[in-house]
Motif scaffolding. Structure first.
Motif, PDB file in Angstrom:
ATOM      1  N   LYS A  32       0.835  -1.189   0.000  1.00 27.46           N
ATOM      2  CA  LYS A  32       0.000   0.000   0.000  1.00 27.46           C
ATOM      3  C   LYS A  32       0.880   1.252   0.000  1.00 27.46           C
ATOM      4  CE  LYS A  32      -3.831  -2.387   0.551  1.00 27.46           C
ATOM      5  NZ  LYS A  32      -4.866  -2.461  -0.495  1.00 27.46           N
ATOM      6  N   ALA A  34       2.146   4.911   0.911  1.00 28.18           N
ATOM      7  CA  ALA A  34       1.954   5.868   1.996  1.00 28.18           C
ATOM      8  C   ALA A  34       1.326   7.133   1.419  1.00 28.18           C
ATOM      9  CB  ALA A  34       3.290   6.186   2.660  1.00 28.18           C
ATOM     10  N   ASN A  35       0.747   7.957   2.285  1.00 28.83           N
ATOM     11  CA  ASN A  35       0.121   9.189   1.805  1.00 28.83           C
ATOM     12  C   ASN A  35       1.175  10.246   1.508  1.00 28.83           C
ATOM     13  OD1 ASN A  35       0.565  10.824   4.370  1.00 28.83           O
ATOM     14  ND2 ASN A  35      -0.597   9.089   5.163  1.00 28.83           N
ATOM     15  N   GLN A  36       0.740  11.340   0.925  1.00 31.93           N
ATOM     16  CA  GLN A  36       1.656  12.398   0.495  1.00 31.93           C
ATOM     17  C   GLN A  36       2.306  13.123   1.666  1.00 31.93           C
ATOM     18  OE1 GLN A  36      -0.325  15.833  -1.288  1.00 31.93           O
ATOM     19  NE2 GLN A  36      -2.294  15.144  -0.470  1.00 31.93           N
ATOM     20  N   TYR A  37       1.788  12.902   2.870  1.00 33.54           N
ATOM     21  CA  TYR A  37       2.336  13.573   4.049  1.00 33.54           C
ATOM     22  C   TYR A  37       3.322  12.685   4.814  1.00 33.54           C
ATOM     23  CZ  TYR A  37      -1.789  16.361   3.011  1.00 33.54           C
ATOM     24  OH  TYR A  37      -2.743  17.117   2.371  1.00 33.54           O
ATOM     25  N   SER A  38       3.686  11.568   4.246  1.00 33.62           N
ATOM     26  CA  SER A  38       4.596  10.635   4.909  1.00 33.62           C
ATOM     27  C   SER A  38       5.770  10.295   4.002  1.00 33.62           C
ATOM     28  CB  SER A  38       3.861   9.338   5.290  1.00 33.62           C
ATOM     29  OG  SER A  38       2.788   9.594   6.177  1.00 33.62           O
ATOM     30  N   GLU A 100      -8.488  14.465   5.503  1.00 38.71           N
ATOM     31  CA  GLU A 100      -7.531  13.719   4.691  1.00 38.71           C
ATOM     32  C   GLU A 100      -6.709  12.723   5.489  1.00 38.71           C
ATOM     33  OE1 GLU A 100      -5.133  16.648   2.737  1.00 38.71           O
ATOM     34  OE2 GLU A 100      -6.554  16.869   1.084  1.00 38.71           O
ATOM     35  N   VAL A 101      -6.211  13.122   6.668  1.00 37.69           N
ATOM     36  CA  VAL A 101      -5.266  12.293   7.396  1.00 37.69           C
ATOM     37  C   VAL A 101      -5.505  12.338   8.901  1.00 37.69           C
ATOM     38  CG1 VAL A 101      -3.391  12.447   5.694  1.00 37.69           C
ATOM     39  CG2 VAL A 101      -3.616  14.206   7.463  1.00 37.69           C
ATOM     40  N   GLN A 140      -4.665   1.232   7.634  1.00 40.17           N
ATOM     41  CA  GLN A 140      -4.955   2.669   7.680  1.00 40.17           C
ATOM     42  C   GLN A 140      -3.903   3.433   8.475  1.00 40.17           C
ATOM     43  OE1 GLN A 140      -9.308   2.368   8.871  1.00 40.17           O
ATOM     44  NE2 GLN A 140      -9.413   4.055   7.407  1.00 40.17           N
ATOM     45  N   THR A 143      -1.506   4.055   5.656  1.00 38.91           N
ATOM     46  CA  THR A 143      -1.943   4.878   4.525  1.00 38.91           C
ATOM     47  C   THR A 143      -2.558   6.211   4.935  1.00 38.91           C
ATOM     48  OG1 THR A 143      -4.117   3.780   4.503  1.00 38.91           O
ATOM     49  CG2 THR A 143      -2.385   2.829   3.124  1.00 38.91           C
ATOM     50  N   ASP A 144      -3.164   6.295   6.125  1.00 38.57           N
ATOM     51  CA  ASP A 144      -3.950   7.471   6.499  1.00 38.57           C
ATOM     52  C   ASP A 144      -3.322   8.340   7.584  1.00 38.57           C
ATOM     53  OD1 ASP A 144      -5.624   6.240   4.750  1.00 38.57           O
ATOM     54  OD2 ASP A 144      -7.331   6.045   6.104  1.00 38.57           O
ATOM     55  N   ALA A 146      -0.437  10.850   8.932  1.00 40.06           N
ATOM     56  CA  ALA A 146       0.571  11.783   8.424  1.00 40.06           C
ATOM     57  C   ALA A 146       1.831  11.668   9.289  1.00 40.06           C
ATOM     58  CB  ALA A 146       0.025  13.206   8.443  1.00 40.06           C
TER      59      ALA A 146
END
Length: 277
Positions: A32, A34-38, A100-101, A140, A143-144, A146
């Motif tokens: 999965k 990671a989000n854009q903040y990680s 978002e996070v 999550q 992925t979710d 930050a």
């Protein structure tokens, strides 16, 4: 015929096939993003074949020592039904977030922590969820949340080789595994189970940490094998992996946990583990 795959497809058949990524022609990737903040450089999973061997203690100790060396560190508490990391660090507030996070909580030493206890209305509420739901929450947390920029994210795994360890190994880019055990003979078999699972998932096993190895007599300084003589060196040699540390029963560490000030602990017994990581 020499070019045919086990599923009966040849390379030419797979080219342009809409199902090429999902059939048996090549391994399926479940990682999965990671989000854009990680931005996380290294993910280290701390595992045990059974409960009660001090896995969370080892996880927090490794995180603390890496933090002392100047690295940015986080702990993902994947032990959803038995979370203990927040209390060890004296964290009782709830994690915040937006649409978002989710934002992890920050310990006194700057360690970022995410645990289900930081989301529950009451931290003593039991988590009575089935496996797929628990696995989804762990995913999550990757992925979710930050996490920001981290050098190391330590994952405190639940014991055993069930749904959540499988989810972590498949979904997260785990760079290495540290196995935690104790001296009892039964645990030797359990160590091999944890090792074999990591091997089957193609994840490097960095080594073994033995907890409760001995007790130092406060009067004479003699080491007493409370749980029997250790065989961890033989097990490690058989598996071809190093012993990264032997932790005694240390009242100081236990007191730090009870007083919720693990952010001030320095666990000298795991220096070799930190060097290996």
């Amino acid at each position: 015929m020499a070019e045919e795959q086990k599923n009966g497809c040849s390379p030419s058949d797979c080219a342009g096939c809409a199902h090429a990524d999902s059939c048996g022609s090549k391994p399926q990737d479940f990682k999965k993003p990671a989000n854009q903040y990680s931005s996380i450089k290294n993910v280290i999973a701390v595992v045990s074949g059974k409960g009660g061997v001090g896995k969370s203690m080892v996880t927090a100790s490794l995180a603390r020592m890496m933090k002392e060396q100047g690295f940015s560190v986080g702990i993902l508490d994947a032990d959803i039904t038995g979370p203990s990391i927040p209390k060890m660090y004296g964290i009782h507030e709830k994690a915040g977030g937006n649409e978002e996070v989710i934002f992890p909580c920050i310990a006194k030493d700057g360690t970022e922590i995410m645990s289900v206890n930081l989301l529950l209305p009451n931290e003593s509420d039991p988590v009575i969820w089935r496996g797929p739901v628990i696995s989804g929450v762990v995913t999550q947390f990757w992925t979710d949340v930050a996490w920001g920029e981290l050098d190391y994210l330590f994952v405190d795994m639940p014991p055993g080789t069930g749904d959540v360890p499988l989810t972590v190994f498949q979904s997260l880019p785990v760079n290495g595994v540290v196995i935690v055990t104790s001296p009892q003979d039964l645990v030797q078999m359990i160590v091999k189970k944890a090792y074999n699972m990591a091997e089957q998932m193609n994840i490097p096993v960095l080594g073994i940490v033995e907890n409760y190895s001995y007790l130092v007599c406060p009067d004479c300084g003699k080491k007493i094998a409370v749980f029997g003589e250790s065989h961890i060196d033989e097990v490690a040699a058989e598996l071809g992996i190093p012993v990264l540390g032997k932790m005694p029963i240390d009242a100081g560490l236990a007191e730090a946990v009870e007083n919720e000030n693990f952010s001030e602990v320095s666990n000298e017994y795991l220096a070799a583990a930190v060097n290996k990581i």
